[in-house]
Design an enzyme around this catalytic site. Structure first.
Site, short mmCIF file in Angstrom:
data_model
loop_
_atom_site.label_atom_id
_atom_site.label_comp_id
_atom_site.label_asym_id
_atom_site.label_seq_id
_atom_site.Cartn_x
_atom_site.Cartn_y
_atom_site.Cartn_z
CB CYS A 1 49.13 -14.53 -30.02
SG CYS A 1 48.31 -12.98 -30.00
NE ARG B 1 46.79 -20.27 -30.61
CZ ARG B 1 45.73 -20.55 -30.24
NH1 ARG B 1 45.28 -21.88 -30.69
NH2 ARG B 1 44.48 -20.12 -29.74
CD1 TRP C 1 48.99 -11.34 -36.96
CD2 TRP C 1 46.68 -11.70 -35.96
NE1 TRP C 1 48.33 -11.19 -38.21
CE2 TRP C 1 47.19 -11.07 -37.26
CE3 TRP C 1 45.52 -10.76 -35.53
CZ2 TRP C 1 45.82 -10.19 -38.61
CZ3 TRP C 1 44.54 -10.68 -36.15
CH2 TRP C 1 44.88 -10.03 -37.87
CG ASN D 1 47.01 -16.01 -26.87
OD1 ASN D 1 47.93 -15.78 -26.83
ND2 ASN D 1 46.88 -17.42 -26.91
N GLY D 2 44.43 -12.39 -26.49
CA GLY D 2 42.54 -12.13 -26.61
C GLY D 2 43.22 -10.37 -26.08
CD GLU E 1 37.06 -21.32 -49.56
OE1 GLU E 1 36.17 -20.29 -49.40
OE2 GLU E 1 37.55 -22.37 -48.84
CE LYS F 1 41.28 -20.80 -48.80
NZ LYS F 1 40.35 -22.07 -48.12
CD GLU G 1 42.29 -17.48 -47.21
OE1 GLU G 1 42.34 -17.40 -46.13
OE2 GLU G 1 41.74 -18.20 -47.65
CG HIS H 1 22.27 -8.74 -63.83
ND1 HIS H 1 21.83 -8.28 -65.44
CD2 HIS H 1 21.97 -10.41 -64.46
CE1 HIS H 1 20.38 -9.29 -64.89
NE2 HIS H 1 20.72 -10.75 -64.64
CE LYS I 1 43.97 -22.76 -39.77
NZ LYS I 1 43.76 -23.05 -40.88
C1 F6R Z 1 40.62 -18.30 -45.37
C2 F6R Z 1 40.22 -19.28 -44.16
C3 F6R Z 1 39.26 -17.72 -42.95
C4 F6R Z 1 37.82 -18.93 -42.21
C5 F6R Z 1 37.01 -17.81 -40.79
C6 F6R Z 1 36.85 -19.14 -40.03
O1 F6R Z 1 41.26 -20.35 -45.69
O2 F6R Z 1 41.07 -19.85 -43.20
O3 F6R Z 1 38.27 -17.59 -43.70
O4 F6R Z 1 37.53 -19.95 -42.13
O5 F6R Z 1 38.47 -17.14 -40.36
O6 F6R Z 1 37.83 -19.70 -39.18
P1 F6R Z 1 37.00 -20.52 -38.21
O7 F6R Z 1 36.66 -21.91 -39.71
O8 F6R Z 1 38.08 -21.33 -37.49
O9 F6R Z 1 36.51 -20.23 -37.88
#
Ligand code: F6R
Length: 609
Positions: free
Chosen positions: A2, A27, A74, A98-99, A482, A486, A489, A505, A604
């Site tokens: 958050c 966040r 969040w 937060n947390g 990846e 992307k 997401e 397979h 994030k």
């Molecule tokens: C995808 C994405 C997440 C982060 C993951 C790790 O686009 O951003 O999969 O890569 O949550 O986050 P960090 O790198 O901050 O540890």
């Protein structure tokens, strides 16, 4: 997870709080709220949804006051609702957090038994209730807050203030970050640097187990036990403009385009072209010779884990040390063989991911050396590591990671080159060639970015599909993963990444005339093999979208779309191949009208397990 923002000074607090939260919105964003002290009484405004909703509420129901706190949430405990949004009041005390408070149920039961009534389903409310309870037993605000934080278990960063005390904000933290911004006659508290950059560059970071009393005139830091702490302020060099959207429609697109610069910044000062080497003095902190390291564990989550998968190829090729790659959420619960001859390399954009942090702590406790690759200065993971190799991607605002990923790949390349040279497994000539190739990459990315228009067209043509398949081989297989991540997401389309050789397979059963198959096809020893895998896709009617630096007639014949990118050395090809996949995902998301920068259900930085 958050966003936290606090202000004390002589300006209108609510405006400063909302502006700061806007910079932190990435966040967490299912609800938001602010509270300010107006004529000796704290007033709270909270709404569900985005900050725009809070701003609308403040327009009809303004808040005066020059001291206040604000939060974007969040949900972790209790659904998003006005009642569960922060700030939370109990009696005279109002808090943001937060947390996760792990022992909140226990604390809540004890408080309820004393006759206290709770108004939300959150763990956070126990904090304000506890402080208020201690105050009702005769403690002053500071002593009550100190007593309360000592009772909390779990991870928390809090900012709290109280009706009867116009002079201060209190903040405390364990596992999640707090930064205090120092102004002239005013001070700021935030969960991340971008929130305060418009106002000051002088900052203090709180460490775990510390709290701070923040007044207009200054900041007193102490431990939870009340021991005073001396802390020198640090100066932050980020430009506030870099934390804004610039001329781009979305942060994501801006961040995709920032990659050439982000890579340059990550290499800056580290390249020794002449010697065919790199200069990474920060690794001296590891206190070991690489010749003592028998095995490297790479660990991370999500996109950063994909960087680790590529890192295994590069490290093994350049440094000839065996490398294991694990999801941090798995590593922490298996029994890896850590010891003084192992090195854990933890990769994390935010430096706050709970699982990665836990893996770092496990490895350190078992005697392994720990190196982290991180984008955020002084975040929790770097602080727990012996050495840190910072990526210099600048603030990444969009939830989906792009420039952080390619700078992680760059850092892993730098690391591999360094280790390879240290161990004598790369000679000077080979080192020079590898450095030269790396230095060229930003301009090749720039050239790749010009394929945007073509990718936008492709996105419009195939963006209605319900599934996508991504194929790659060898070092580019993680890039297929990846690319699929992307797309999932940000466009909410189901997508899977596979090594092309695995297709027969199982996944081949998925192929029909509706399925776009994105294939990564650089000219490398796997080219012919992948091409023959593609013929099987073509025979079943799959729509092949090829990303290649070698558009041969054979490929042109079977592919529906061919996106040509520049040629790079095979260990850098993953960086270049990522760019069209990021743009494809971006334009598909735009075509489908999703919330590109803040996709549903994602945050994030994932600071809970
Ligand atoms: C995808 C994405 C997440 C982060 C993951 C790790 O686009 O951003 O999969 O890569 O949550 O986050 P960090 O790198 O901050 O540890």
């Amino acid at each position: 997870m958050c966003g936290i923002m606090g202000y004390i000074g002589d300006r209108e607090a609510s405006r400063i709080l909302v502006d700061g939260l806007r910079r932190l919105e990435y966040r967490g964003y299912d609800s938001a709220g602010v509270a300010t002290l107006v004529n000796g009484h704290i007033e709270v405004r909270r709404t569900v949804g985005k900050l725009d909703n809070l701003e609308k509420l403040l327009a009809t129901s303004p808040l005066d006051g020059t001291i206040g706190i604000g939060h974007t949430r969040w949900a972790t405990h209790g659904p998003p609702s006005e009642q569960n949004a922060h700030p939370h009041r109990a009696g005279q005390v109002v808090v943001i957090h937060n947390g996760i408070i792990e022992n909140y149920l226990e604390l809540k039961e004890a408080l309820v038994a004393k006759g206290r009534t709770f108004h939300s389903e959150t763990d956070t409310e126990v904090i304000s209730q506890l402080i208020d309870e201690h105050m009702s037993q005769g403690l002053d605000f500071l002593a009550a807050a100190r007593a309360a934080v000592k009772q909390l278990e779990g991870s928390f960063a809090i900012v709290v203030f109280c009706d009867g005390d116009k002079s201060r904000l209190l903040t405390a933290k364990t596992a999640t970050p707090i930064v205090i911004g120092l102004g002239e006659g005013e001070n700021f508290v935030a969960s991340d640097i971008p929130a305060i950059l418009d106002h000051t560059r002088q900052v203090l970071f709180l460490e775990d187990g510390e709290m701070a009393e923040v007044t207009r005139q200054g900041v007193n830091v102490s431990t939870f036990d009340g021991e005073p702490v001396e802390r020198e302020p640090r100066r932050i060099t980020w430009d506030p403009i870099t934390a804004q959207k610039g001329g781009f429609k979305h942060f994501l697109l801006k961040e995709i385009h920032e990659q050439p610069q982000a890579l340059i910044d990550t290499m800056l000062g580290r390249i020794r072209q002449e010697e065919g080497d790199v200069w990474l003095p920060e690794l001296d902190q590891l206190g070991t010779e690489w010749s003592n390291i028998r095995r490297i564990y790479l660990t991370a989550c999500g996109t950063a884990w994909h960087a680790c998968l590529v890192g295994k190829f590069i490290l093994e090729e350049m440094a000839r040390i065996p490398v294991d790659v694990d999801y941090a959420s798995e590593l922490r619960y298996r029994k890896p063989i850590f010891g003084p001859d192992t090195m854990l390399v933890a990769v994390s954009q935010s430096g706050e991911t709970a699982d990665t942090l836990a893996a770092v702590e496990e490895a350190a406790a078992a005697g392994s050396k720990v190196l982290s690759i991180c984008n955020v200065l002084d975040a929790s993971i770097p602080r727990r590591s012996r050495a840190v190799l910072y990526t210099h991607a600048g603030p990444e605002i969009s939830v989906a990671s792009t420039k952080a990923f390619t700078t992680q790949l760059t850092a892993l390349y730098l690391l591999s080159l360094h280790v390879g040279r240290q161990l004598g497994r790369l000679d000077e000539a080979r080192g020079r060639a590898l450095v030269h190739d790396l230095v060229n990459i930003p301009s090749l990315i720039q050239e790749t970015l010009t394929r945007g228009k073509q990718l936008e067209k492709i996105a419009k043509k195939y963006g209605h599909a319900s599934d996508f398949l991504y194929l790659g081989r060898g070092i580019n297989y993680p890039i297929a993963l990846e690319g699929a991540l992307k797309l999932k997401e940000i466009s909410y389309i189901h997508a899977e990444g596979y090594p092309a050789g695995e297709m027969k397979h199982g996944p081949i059963a998925l192929i029909d005339e509706e399925l776009p198959v994105v294939v990564l096809l650089p000219r490398d020893p796997m080219y012919a093999k992948t091409l023959s895998n593609l013929k099987e896709v073509e025979a079943r009617g799959g729509r092949i979208i090829a990303i290649t630096d070698a558009p041969t007639p054979d490929l042109e014949e079977i592919a529906w779309e061919v996106v040509t990118i520049p040629r790079a050395n095979h260990m850098l090809a993953p960086i270049l191949l990522s760019i069209p996949l990021q743009m494809l995902a971006y334009y598909v998301a735009c075509y489908r009208g999703t919330d590109v920068d803040q996709p549903r259900n994602l945050a994030k930085s994932v600071t809970v397990e």
